[in-house]
Scaffold this active site. Structure first.
Site, mmCIF file in Angstrom:
data_model
loop_
_atom_site.group_PDB
_atom_site.id
_atom_site.type_symbol
_atom_site.label_atom_id
_atom_site.label_comp_id
_atom_site.label_asym_id
_atom_site.label_seq_id
_atom_site.Cartn_x
_atom_site.Cartn_y
_atom_site.Cartn_z
ATOM 1 C CB CYS A 7 31.895 19.781 10.219
ATOM 2 S SG CYS A 7 30.338 18.901 10.199
ATOM 3 C CB CYS A 55 28.507 21.397 10.869
ATOM 4 S SG CYS A 55 29.152 19.863 11.448
ATOM 5 C CG ASP A 56 30.111 24.838 9.940
ATOM 6 O OD1 ASP A 56 29.133 25.012 10.684
ATOM 7 O OD2 ASP A 56 31.231 24.509 10.362
#
Ligand code: NAP
Length: 320
Positions: A133, A136-137
């Site tokens: 992701c 997300c990261d």
């Protein structure tokens, strides 16, 4: 034993929308939301394409709103996992971590999850440089070098997004052409920060506590190289979360639920909504729409069971 008219499994846009519609139809739905409730949008940051939010909205915030709206009309939500189902007789039976529920109808809205390469170190280093992701990261990799695995739209999207942070992104793809749409490919191929390594498989992810390199094998020459990287983003598609239903309803060759009539699965009274049956669109808005459809179909089907002769499917779409 507890009994409900509508039991919804899953708590993404499809599940919560199904709950909202079923609750407003006075069916007092029960949502088994799962321990990691909220679905894939919980893993995203800004959602800019959900209508009604001209400035965008954070994924988790959007799901919180979905949940509150479903609860407002009386949906009951349990944040536990379904452990077993039995659709061979009616009422259907759904086991939730040891508690048994009977349901007159069921809506399956368990969504899909990212696929992984299946390497032992991939699991070990997840959260330590291995991710699926970028939204997300990605921000953890400012000025770092990254590898993205895959050749579809997801891989293109992840790679483009990661160039906001990383100094260099290498896409490793197992063939000599991408599967992605032309426009997404073009964007990637003209991005100076992105390099493509064709015909290559990631055979291992190396690092002690954090990712330091990947072992690459050229599938044509068979040559193996150690390729330095600070992180690996795996973007090789998704798989539907249908394992638990496998022997109970018809699935297609990729494991997606097959719809037989409107949103009904191969089992009368068991409906489906969202990514669990939809390999094509996979959008929050289409999943929400599918949740609405499934709830309306379940409502009409239940009505038909109580009053045989009534229409089993909506005669005409109704406005909210
Ligand atoms: P996908 O189209 O199925 O592509 C998966 C890619 O990963 C393929 O290139 C595949 O290689 C590769 N792959 C699969 N298994 C692999 C493995 N074990 N090892 C190495 N590589 C592997 O999946 P997706 O990219 O997630 O897209 C799914 C759907 O969502 C598509 O319809 C796509 O258009 C849509 N989508 C749209 C957008 C957008 O429009 N913004 C963004 C993301 C996704 P092969 O090509 O060799 O099979």
């Amino acid at each position: 034993m507890n009994r409900v008219k509508v039991l919804i499994i899953g708590s993404g846009p499809a599940g919560y929308t199904a709950a909202l519609y079923a609750a407003r139809a006075r069916l007092e739905p029960l949502v088994i939301a799962g321990r990691e409730n909220g679905g894939q949008l919980m893993l995203t940051t800004d959602v800019e394409n959900y209508p009604g939010f001209p400035e965008g909205v954070l994924g988790p915030e959007l799901m919180d709103l979905f949940r509150k709206q479903a609860e407002r009309f009386g949906s009951k939500i349990i944040d536990k996992n379904v452990t077993k189902v039995d659709f061979s007789r009616r009422p259907f039976r759904v086991e939730v971590e040891g508690d048994m529920w009977e349901a007159e109808s069921v809506i399956l809205a368990t969504g899909a999850s990212s696929k992984w390469l299946g390497l032992p170190n991939e699991t070990k280093l997840r959260g330590h440089g291995v991710s699926s992701c970028a939204t997300c990261d990605g921000a953890f990799f400012k000025d770092r070098e990254l590898v993205v695995v895959g050749g579809g739209d997801s891989a293109m999207e992840e790679a483009s997004f990661l160039t906001r942070f990383a100094s260099k992104v290498t896409i490793v793809h197992r063939r000599d052409e991408f599967r992605a749409s032309k426009i997404m490919q073009e964007r990637v191929l003209k991005n100076p920060k992105i390099k493509v390594v064709w015909d290559t498989a990631v055979e291992d992810i190396l690092g002690d506590g954090k990712v330091t390199s990947v072992k690459l094998r050229n599938l044509k020459t068979k040559a193996v190289t150690d390729y330095k990287t600070d992180g690996v983003f795996v973007a090789i598609g998704h798989e539907p979360n249908t394992k638990i239903f496998r022997t109970h309803v018809d699935l297609d060759e990729k494991g997606y639920l097959v719809l037989k009539r409107h949103s009904m699965t191969s089992v009368e009274g068991v409906f489906a909504a969202g990514d669990v049956h939809d390999i094509r669109y996979r959008q929050a808005i289409t999943a929400a729409g599918a949740g609405c459809r499934a709830a309306m179909d379940a409502e009409k089907w239940l009505e038909e069971q109580e009053h045989p002769g009534a229409r089993a499917v909506p005669a005409a779409p109704r406005r909210a």
